[in-house]
Design an enzyme around this catalytic site. Structure first.
Site, PDB file in Angstrom:
ATOM      1  N   GLU A  33      76.186  50.126  45.332  1.00  0.00           N
ATOM      2  CA  GLU A  33      75.456  51.137  44.599  1.00  0.00           C
ATOM      3  C   GLU A  33      75.322  50.795  43.141  1.00  0.00           C
ATOM      4  OE1 GLU A  33      78.355  54.776  44.266  1.00  0.00           O
ATOM      5  OE2 GLU A  33      78.213  54.039  46.325  1.00  0.00           O
ATOM      6  N   GLY A  34      74.274  51.295  42.565  1.00  0.00           N
ATOM      7  CA  GLY A  34      74.075  51.165  41.132  1.00  0.00           C
ATOM      8  C   GLY A  34      74.365  52.508  40.512  1.00  0.00           C
ATOM      9  N   GLU A  35      73.856  52.719  39.310  1.00  0.00           N
ATOM     10  CA  GLU A  35      74.133  53.965  38.619  1.00  0.00           C
ATOM     11  C   GLU A  35      73.532  55.164  39.362  1.00  0.00           C
ATOM     12  OE1 GLU A  35      74.193  54.438  33.871  1.00  0.00           O
ATOM     13  OE2 GLU A  35      73.196  52.694  34.696  1.00  0.00           O
ATOM     14  N   GLY A  37      71.211  54.656  42.259  1.00  0.00           N
ATOM     15  CA  GLY A  37      70.733  54.386  43.600  1.00  0.00           C
ATOM     16  C   GLY A  37      71.841  53.813  44.452  1.00  0.00           C
ATOM     17  N   VAL A  39      72.521  51.536  48.361  1.00  0.00           N
ATOM     18  CA  VAL A  39      71.941  50.828  49.487  1.00  0.00           C
ATOM     19  C   VAL A  39      72.916  50.935  50.652  1.00  0.00           C
ATOM     20  CG1 VAL A  39      71.008  48.640  50.299  1.00  0.00           C
ATOM     21  CG2 VAL A  39      70.867  49.195  47.885  1.00  0.00           C
ATOM     22  N   ASP A 175      63.412  42.498  35.996  1.00  0.00           N
ATOM     23  CA  ASP A 175      64.865  42.519  36.173  1.00  0.00           C
ATOM     24  C   ASP A 175      65.286  41.391  37.108  1.00  0.00           C
ATOM     25  OD1 ASP A 175      67.452  43.326  35.857  1.00  0.00           O
ATOM     26  OD2 ASP A 175      67.286  45.134  37.077  1.00  0.00           O
ATOM     27  N   ARG A 179      71.759  38.968  40.840  1.00  0.00           N
ATOM     28  CA  ARG A 179      72.199  40.185  41.568  1.00  0.00           C
ATOM     29  C   ARG A 179      71.039  40.838  42.297  1.00  0.00           C
ATOM     30  NH1 ARG A 179      72.197  41.169  36.231  1.00  0.00           N
ATOM     31  NH2 ARG A 179      70.431  42.416  35.540  1.00  0.00           N
ATOM     32  N   ASN A 180      69.806  40.516  41.884  1.00  0.00           N
ATOM     33  CA  ASN A 180      68.620  41.109  42.508  1.00  0.00           C
ATOM     34  C   ASN A 180      67.880  40.146  43.428  1.00  0.00           C
ATOM     35  OD1 ASN A 180      69.072  43.550  41.304  1.00  0.00           O
ATOM     36  ND2 ASN A 180      67.863  43.051  39.491  1.00  0.00           N
ATOM     37  N   ASP A 193      64.734  44.295  44.466  1.00  0.00           N
ATOM     38  CA  ASP A 193      64.877  45.227  43.344  1.00  0.00           C
ATOM     39  C   ASP A 193      63.674  45.275  42.431  1.00  0.00           C
ATOM     40  OD1 ASP A 193      67.583  46.793  42.942  1.00  0.00           O
ATOM     41  OD2 ASP A 193      67.844  45.025  44.191  1.00  0.00           O
TER      42      ASP A 193
HETATM   43  O1  ACK Z   1      76.077  41.439  47.039  1.00  0.00           O
HETATM   44  P1  ACK Z   1      75.871  42.644  47.852  1.00  0.00           P
HETATM   45  O2  ACK Z   1      76.694  42.879  49.025  1.00  0.00           O
HETATM   46  O3  ACK Z   1      74.336  42.688  48.239  1.00  0.00           O
HETATM   47  O4  ACK Z   1      75.834  43.937  46.913  1.00  0.00           O
HETATM   48  C1  ACK Z   1      74.559  44.395  46.634  1.00  0.00           C
HETATM   49  C2  ACK Z   1      74.444  45.882  46.901  1.00  0.00           C
HETATM   50  O5  ACK Z   1      73.710  46.071  48.087  1.00  0.00           O
HETATM   51  C3  ACK Z   1      73.739  46.652  45.775  1.00  0.00           C
HETATM   52  O6  ACK Z   1      72.452  46.173  45.585  1.00  0.00           O
HETATM   53  C4  ACK Z   1      73.449  44.854  48.688  1.00  0.00           C
HETATM   54  N1  ACK Z   1      72.077  44.882  49.205  1.00  0.00           N
HETATM   55  C5  ACK Z   1      70.985  45.374  48.575  1.00  0.00           C
HETATM   56  N2  ACK Z   1      69.910  45.240  49.351  1.00  0.00           N
HETATM   57  C6  ACK Z   1      70.326  44.654  50.501  1.00  0.00           C
HETATM   58  C7  ACK Z   1      69.660  44.228  51.688  1.00  0.00           C
HETATM   59  N3  ACK Z   1      68.336  44.387  51.837  1.00  0.00           N
HETATM   60  N4  ACK Z   1      70.392  43.641  52.636  1.00  0.00           N
HETATM   61  C8  ACK Z   1      71.715  43.464  52.469  1.00  0.00           C
HETATM   62  N5  ACK Z   1      72.404  43.837  51.377  1.00  0.00           N
HETATM   63  C9  ACK Z   1      71.703  44.424  50.404  1.00  0.00           C
HETATM   64  C10 ACK Z   1      73.643  43.773  47.657  1.00  0.00           C
END
Ligand code: ACK
Length: 314
Positions: A33-35, A37, A39, A175, A179-180, A193
């Protein structure tokens, strides 16, 4: 920023081409999670395949999100509808008929490039000529995945491919950072993102200052000083992503507080060549970090250079 306790989705026109029945979606673990949002991993019934579940990632707002975060998610959804490229995250559907509002995208099982890189090791080779330690592909040893220079080049190349496509679509990401960028099977990268992205044809100059946190260490000087965002400011950010790739996910400008960057960049300060970074890759970073945006290369040019390196130099 204006806050509203409950951004309402009822004023959104439902897009029948993308609307997915909420009842067919099972939400599972929180991926991050971000501030404002978050996922969540989920399973969507009958989405890609009839009578079967597809693992998906579902992006949604936290309950205390403001109107502006809500608009960012809406804008991300609308942009995602327009894009279709192997190195850009793919939209699968959306639930917009009522709150909470969901954006469903493809699931990338290895998560962000940043986190992936941090778990890997690099079998260092500074020069293309140094054929010692050369092997064809990454492999696993007892401590985890060992990446080769080829993998790092491929990550850089895939990022430029996705970004070249977005810039052709006249989209400025704003951005771009490791990380994105997401990693899926077969070491395929997907630019993700889009919350802050804007179509460059859109006239209103959107001041991100009202949003609080700025990705200062990824931002071009003209974005920092004048809130100017173009394909060339995305190129600057790509230079920082390349630095993240080569350092296996280190934090840029180590030890430097972000507020110092405003003055440091003005004086011409740039990050040093990381240890084990081939000169050719550092030369690309330096081109991306040219003070004048017009002196920076295009994504098409970078993708061409990286493709040549992959074909002939490694
Ligand atoms: O590195 P992560 O596990 O991969 O941590 C971030 C977190 O959510 C916040 O953005 C994961 N994430 C974001 N979108 C996806 C996606 N489509 N599939 C798998 N992981 C995702 C991201």
């Amino acid at each position: 920023p204006q806050r509203s306790s409950s951004p309402k989705s009822h004023d959104v026109e439902v897009d029948v081409n993308w609307e997915f029945p909420r009842d067919n979606l099972i939400l599972e673990d929180n991926l991050g999670e971000g501030e404002f949002g978050q996922v969540v991993r989920g399973r969507a019934y009958g989405l890609d395949v009839e009578d079967a579940y597809t693992t998906v990632a579902v992006k949604m707002l936290k309950p205390d999100a403001s109107e502006s975060e809500y608009r960012d998610l809406m804008s991300e959804l609308n942009l995602l509808k327009e894009v279709d490229h192997p190195n850009v995250i793919r939209l699968l559907g959306a639930c917009t008929k009522r709150d909470p509002f969901y954006v469903i995208v493809e699931y990338c099982e290895f998560g962000s490039l940043k986190n992936y890189l941090r778990k890997c090791k690099y079998r260092g080779r500074r020069s293309w000529e140094d054929k010692q330690n050369q092997h064809d592909g990454s492999y696993e040893n007892e401590t985890g995945v060992v990446l080769t220079i080829r993998d790092l080049l491929s990550f850089a190349w895939q990022t430029t491919r996705g970004m070249e496509y977005l810039s052709q679509m006249k989209l400025v990401h704003r951005d771009l950072a490791a990380r994105n960028i997401l990693m899926t099977t077969g070491k395929q990268l997907k630019i993700s993102d889009f919350g802050l992205s804007r179509d460059v044809y859109e006239a209103d100059t959107y001041l991100k200052m009202s949003k609080g946190r700025l990705p200062v260490k990824w931002m071009a000087p003209e974005s920092l000083y004048a809130q100017i965002y173009t394909a060339k400011s995305d190129i600057w950010s790509f230079g920082v992503v390349l630095w993240e790739i080569v350092t296996l996910g280190a934090n840029p400008y180590p030890g430097i507080p972000p507020e110092r960057l405003f003055n440091l960049l003005k004086t011409g300060y740039r990050m040093d060549r990381p240890d084990d970074c081939p000169d050719e890759l550092y030369a690309i970073m330096q081109k991306c970090w040219k003070a004048k945006p017009e002196d920076r290369p295009s994504f098409a040019a970078l993708s061409y250079i990286l493709d040549r390196m992959l074909q002939f130099r490694v």
